[in-house]
Design an enzyme around this catalytic site. Structure first.
Site, PDB file in Angstrom:
ATOM      1  N   THR A 121       0.850  -1.190   0.000  1.00 40.44           N
ATOM      2  CA  THR A 121       0.000   0.000   0.000  1.00 40.44           C
ATOM      3  C   THR A 121       0.888   1.243   0.000  1.00 40.44           C
ATOM      4  OG1 THR A 121      -1.675  -1.195   1.230  1.00 40.44           O
ATOM      5  CG2 THR A 121      -1.798   1.207   1.291  1.00 40.44           C
ATOM      6  N   LYS A 207      -6.730   1.837  -2.879  1.00 42.59           N
ATOM      7  CA  LYS A 207      -6.532   1.137  -1.599  1.00 42.59           C
ATOM      8  C   LYS A 207      -6.850   2.075  -0.419  1.00 42.59           C
ATOM      9  CE  LYS A 207      -5.213  -2.128   1.029  1.00 42.59           C
ATOM     10  NZ  LYS A 207      -6.007  -3.313   1.210  1.00 42.59           N
ATOM     11  N   TYR A 254     -24.818   8.870  -2.977  1.00 48.39           N
ATOM     12  CA  TYR A 254     -24.060   9.864  -2.188  1.00 48.39           C
ATOM     13  C   TYR A 254     -22.555   9.613  -2.182  1.00 48.39           C
ATOM     14  CZ  TYR A 254     -28.803  10.368  -0.399  1.00 48.39           C
ATOM     15  OH  TYR A 254     -30.151  10.514  -0.300  1.00 48.39           O
ATOM     16  N   ARG A 256     -20.399   9.956  -4.897  1.00 42.88           N
ATOM     17  CA  ARG A 256     -19.637  10.602  -5.962  1.00 42.88           C
ATOM     18  C   ARG A 256     -19.227  11.980  -5.482  1.00 42.88           C
ATOM     19  NH1 ARG A 256     -18.026   7.418 -10.134  1.00 42.88           N
ATOM     20  NH2 ARG A 256     -19.659   5.991 -10.733  1.00 42.88           N
ATOM     21  N   GLY A 262     -26.782  19.845   1.924  1.00 41.82           N
ATOM     22  CA  GLY A 262     -27.567  20.869   2.607  1.00 41.82           C
ATOM     23  C   GLY A 262     -29.008  20.426   2.634  1.00 41.82           C
ATOM     24  N   CYS A 265     -33.089  18.700   5.791  1.00 44.47           N
ATOM     25  CA  CYS A 265     -33.017  17.513   6.659  1.00 44.47           C
ATOM     26  C   CYS A 265     -31.625  17.156   7.155  1.00 44.47           C
ATOM     27  CB  CYS A 265     -33.601  16.308   5.937  1.00 44.47           C
ATOM     28  SG  CYS A 265     -35.353  16.508   5.621  1.00 44.47           S
ATOM     29  N   LYS A 268     -29.980  19.582   9.805  1.00 44.35           N
ATOM     30  CA  LYS A 268     -30.838  19.646  11.006  1.00 44.35           C
ATOM     31  C   LYS A 268     -30.769  18.335  11.786  1.00 44.35           C
ATOM     32  CE  LYS A 268     -35.370  18.894  10.241  1.00 44.35           C
ATOM     33  NZ  LYS A 268     -35.780  17.715  10.989  1.00 44.35           N
ATOM     34  N   LYS A 321     -30.985  20.968  -4.100  1.00 45.52           N
ATOM     35  CA  LYS A 321     -30.671  19.929  -5.088  1.00 45.52           C
ATOM     36  C   LYS A 321     -31.579  20.126  -6.296  1.00 45.52           C
ATOM     37  CE  LYS A 321     -33.483  16.215  -3.123  1.00 45.52           C
ATOM     38  NZ  LYS A 321     -33.501  14.909  -2.496  1.00 45.52           N
ATOM     39  N   ARG A 328     -33.966  25.951   1.801  1.00 39.84           N
ATOM     40  CA  ARG A 328     -33.534  25.901   3.199  1.00 39.84           C
ATOM     41  C   ARG A 328     -32.199  25.164   3.348  1.00 39.84           C
ATOM     42  NH1 ARG A 328     -38.584  23.240   5.772  1.00 39.84           N
ATOM     43  NH2 ARG A 328     -38.518  22.252   3.738  1.00 39.84           N
TER      44      ARG A 328
HETATM   45  N1  LIG Z   1      -1.756  -7.318   6.209  1.00 41.79           N
HETATM   46  C1  LIG Z   1      -2.816  -7.089   5.450  1.00 41.79           C
HETATM   47  O1  LIG Z   1      -3.913  -7.587   5.670  1.00 41.79           O
HETATM   48  C2  LIG Z   1      -2.666  -6.250   4.206  1.00 41.79           C
HETATM   49  C3  LIG Z   1      -3.704  -6.252   3.264  1.00 41.79           C
HETATM   50  C4  LIG Z   1      -3.550  -5.513   2.117  1.00 41.79           C
HETATM   51  C5  LIG Z   1      -2.404  -4.751   1.925  1.00 41.79           C
HETATM   52  N2  LIG Z   1      -1.412  -4.752   2.863  1.00 41.79           N
HETATM   53  C6  LIG Z   1      -0.209  -3.981   2.585  1.00 41.79           C
HETATM   54  O2  LIG Z   1       0.763  -4.897   2.083  1.00 41.79           O
HETATM   55  C7  LIG Z   1       2.074  -4.532   2.529  1.00 41.79           C
HETATM   56  C8  LIG Z   1       2.675  -5.690   3.320  1.00 41.79           C
HETATM   57  O3  LIG Z   1       1.887  -5.920   4.489  1.00 41.79           O
HETATM   58  P1  LIG Z   1       2.136  -7.161   5.422  1.00 41.79           P
HETATM   59  O4  LIG Z   1       1.096  -7.120   6.481  1.00 41.79           O
HETATM   60  O5  LIG Z   1       2.301  -8.394   4.596  1.00 41.79           O
HETATM   61  O6  LIG Z   1       3.571  -6.769   6.049  1.00 41.79           O
HETATM   62  P2  LIG Z   1       4.515  -7.651   7.005  1.00 41.79           P
HETATM   63  O7  LIG Z   1       5.185  -6.704   7.915  1.00 41.79           O
HETATM   64  O8  LIG Z   1       3.732  -8.799   7.575  1.00 41.79           O
HETATM   65  O9  LIG Z   1       5.577  -8.268   6.015  1.00 41.79           O
HETATM   66  C9  LIG Z   1       6.541  -7.527   5.343  1.00 41.79           C
HETATM   67  C10 LIG Z   1       7.742  -8.450   5.110  1.00 41.79           C
HETATM   68  O10 LIG Z   1       8.665  -7.775   4.278  1.00 41.79           O
HETATM   69  C11 LIG Z   1       9.959  -8.181   4.660  1.00 41.79           C
HETATM   70  N3  LIG Z   1      10.936  -7.252   4.081  1.00 41.79           N
HETATM   71  C12 LIG Z   1      11.264  -5.998   4.456  1.00 41.79           C
HETATM   72  N4  LIG Z   1      12.232  -5.503   3.652  1.00 41.79           N
HETATM   73  C13 LIG Z   1      12.536  -6.462   2.746  1.00 41.79           C
HETATM   74  C14 LIG Z   1      13.445  -6.546   1.675  1.00 41.79           C
HETATM   75  N5  LIG Z   1      14.273  -5.557   1.364  1.00 41.79           N
HETATM   76  N6  LIG Z   1      13.505  -7.689   0.954  1.00 41.79           N
HETATM   77  C15 LIG Z   1      12.690  -8.709   1.257  1.00 41.79           C
HETATM   78  N7  LIG Z   1      11.802  -8.698   2.282  1.00 41.79           N
HETATM   79  C16 LIG Z   1      11.728  -7.587   3.022  1.00 41.79           C
HETATM   80  C17 LIG Z   1       9.885  -8.191   6.179  1.00 41.79           C
HETATM   81  O11 LIG Z   1      10.922  -8.939   6.764  1.00 41.79           O
HETATM   82  C18 LIG Z   1       8.503  -8.827   6.373  1.00 41.79           C
HETATM   83  O12 LIG Z   1       8.589 -10.234   6.464  1.00 41.79           O
HETATM   84  C19 LIG Z   1       1.885  -3.248   3.327  1.00 41.79           C
HETATM   85  O13 LIG Z   1       2.078  -2.157   2.459  1.00 41.79           O
HETATM   86  C20 LIG Z   1       0.444  -3.315   3.774  1.00 41.79           C
HETATM   87  O14 LIG Z   1      -0.072  -2.038   4.026  1.00 41.79           O
HETATM   88  C21 LIG Z   1      -1.532  -5.502   3.981  1.00 41.79           C
END
Ligand SMILES: NC(=O)c1ccc[n+]([C@@H]2O[C@H](COP(=O)([O-])OP(=O)(O)OC[C@H]3O[C@@H](n4cnc5c(N)ncnc54)[C@H](O)[C@@H]3O)[C@@H](O)[C@H]2O)c1
Length: 438
Positions: A121, A207, A254, A256, A262, A265, A268, A321, A328
């Site tokens: 993310t 995301k 709602y 978009r 306003g 309803c 208020k 709207k 009002r």
């Molecule tokens: N956990 C969730 O449910 C979820 C869902 C969707 C998106 N995300 C996103 O996905 C990403 C990962 O989340 P996560 O929960 O799996 O993280 P996590 O912390 O569980 O795992 C990350 C892993 O990356 C490894 N890492 C760090 N640097 C590295 C490198 N240079 N080379 C190889 N490995 C390396 C770490 O050792 C760790 O094992 C984040 O951006 C998170 O926001 C997470």
């Protein structure tokens, strides 16, 4: 396909095991040797439903292995999925440290034709402005020409992540070039759900839209539940009714981006609910900030209207709207009031609003807020258009749209579009057009 997966946490481990089970050849990479060893021993480094059996089977049949050697993994594969963590920095900003490090590692071993896919993310702009330059610098190759880049956010939920992987709510592919997007699409070939192929920053933002909305939904439900409890009601009974409404509640209604809300309803009733909560000593910070958030949005519109620095304003639409003459708490009345207060020369057109027909509370409201409405209102679109140096579009009345279409741009008149008027795309390239939310 031969795939390297960087980061064997929740996202990486599930992606690696599930892709291997779909017939791909997967190499997991983690800086933590314990995680790599566990995978190679056929054990999952995370606790998740079904992940243990998937890892065990994939390692046994040779479709999954793990290493700490990034160079070897990149060299052995055609696609790299980046799933490293992007935690919050102490000041709340997004930490891109792991992403930067992994981009540099991949870049050093990158060969022509490889596709780098970011699943972590990250905020819009991170891929194009931060990670692609690192990949290009460390590889000496050019993105979109020598190697591909894509952003493919992950929507799995911990606890049900394997199930979510095989039945995703959607697949989002942010692509800089079609060929890179095709490679990502091929990875998930056969999985259900709609596939969206969008520009990279849009994919990055989706995301955040999802997670912010999920958080707001939970906060909303819990605050409402707290108020219900204080009033002696069963919140689940209330929400059963709320959730059954698929027309206005659990629906695209709602959602978009447009102008402020306003009317007689929403403001208020929000005020009334927040007051009731306060009286019952229930803290409802989310609900109490909805009206201030709306006010901030109105201010954004005011700033857009005044930005061109011209005094003669034409306001198209005044009621709260389309299709009503109810003024009002109309945000357009509020906007008009502010403009008049700052000395702008305003003329207004709204086909539904005629002073002589206004009655009761509606008439009383406008008499107090815009006592000189009679001098400002015109029943001719053309007259308001002739007056206006800035046209503020607050309605989708076909007569107004047609008249604005006729201006064609280049006549020095600015358009501020508060409703994303139909056909707005045609105006968007005009230097003097500005729309809310894009
Ligand atoms: N956990 C969730 O449910 C979820 C869902 C969707 C998106 N995300 C996103 O996905 C990403 C990962 O989340 P996560 O929960 O799996 O993280 P996590 O912390 O569980 O795992 C990350 C892993 O990356 C490894 N890492 C760090 N640097 C590295 C490198 N240079 N080379 C190889 N490995 C390396 C770490 O050792 C760790 O094992 C984040 O951006 C998170 O926001 C997470």
């Amino acid at each position: 396909m031969r795939i390297s997966v960087f980061g064997l946490g929740y996202v990486g481990c599930v992606s690696a095991a599930c892709l291997a089970s779909m017939g791909h050849e997967v190499v997991g990479v983690d800086v933590n040797p314990v995680k790599a060893d566990m995978i190679n021993g056929g054990r999952a480094p995370i606790v998740e439903e079904r992940i243990g059996e998937l890892v065990e089977r994939a390692v046994r049949d040779g479709s999954l292995r793990a290493t700490t050697d990034a160079a070897e993994a990149v060299a052995a594969t055609e696609v790299s999925l980046v799933c490293v963590g992007t935690p919050s920095a102490p000041n709340g900003s997004l930490s891109t440290t792991y992403l930067e490090r992994v981009a540099e590692q991949i870049g050093r071993s990158l060969s022509k034709g490889h596709v780098v896919v970011f699943r972590s993310t990250m905020l819009p702009g991170t891929c194009a402005e931060l990670l692609v330059p690192i990949l290009e610098l460390s590889s000496g190759l050019r993105a979109g020409v020598d190697f591909g880049v894509a952003v493919n956010p992950e929507f799995l939920r911990e606890g049900t992540s394997v199930r979510d992987f095989f039945a995703p709510p959607k697949t989002v592919i942010g692509e800089s070039d079609e060929a890179s997007g095709d490679v990502v699409a091929a990875l998930y070939d056969g999985l259900p759900g709609e596939v969206f192929r969008v520009p990279i920053p849009v994919a990055e933002m989706t995301k955040y839209a999802d997670n912010a909305f999920h958080a707001v939904k939970i906060g909303f439900a819990n605050e409402l539940g707290a108020v219900c409890q204080a009033l002696g009601l069963d919140s689940h009974q209330v929400m059963d009714v709320f959730l059954a409404d698929r027309k206005l509640n659990i629906s695209p209604a709602y959602l978009r981006p447009g102008f402020a809300f306003g009317g007689s309803c929403l403001p208020k009733d929000l005020r009334g609910l927040v007051y009731a909560a306060r009286k019952a000593d229930v803290s409802v910070p989310l609900l109490s900030h909805v009206l201030p958030a709306n006010e901030a949005h109105l201010q954004r519109a005011f700033d857009l209207v005044t930005a061109p620095g011209r005094r003669r304003i034409g306001l198209f639409g005044l009621s709260f709207k389309p299709g009503t003459d109810d003024l009002r708490e109309s945000p357009l009345v509020e906007l008009a009031e502010r403009l008049l207060g700052k000395g702008y020369d305003l003329r207004i057109y709204d086909a539904n609003v005629s002073l002589s027909r206004l009655m009761g509370a509606n008439r009383a409201y406008i008499a107090e807020r815009l006592p000189h409405l009679g001098d400002l209102l015109s029943d001719s679109v053309e007259e308001v258009l002739r007056h206006a140096e800035v046209c503020v579009v607050g309605c989708t009345d076909p007569a107004v749209l047609e008249a604005l279409d006729g201006t064609g741009g280049g006549d020095g008149r600015a358009i501020v579009d508060l409703v994303r008027m139909p056909g707005a795309a045609a105006h968007r390239d005009r230097r003097d057009y500005v729309g809310i939310g894009w």
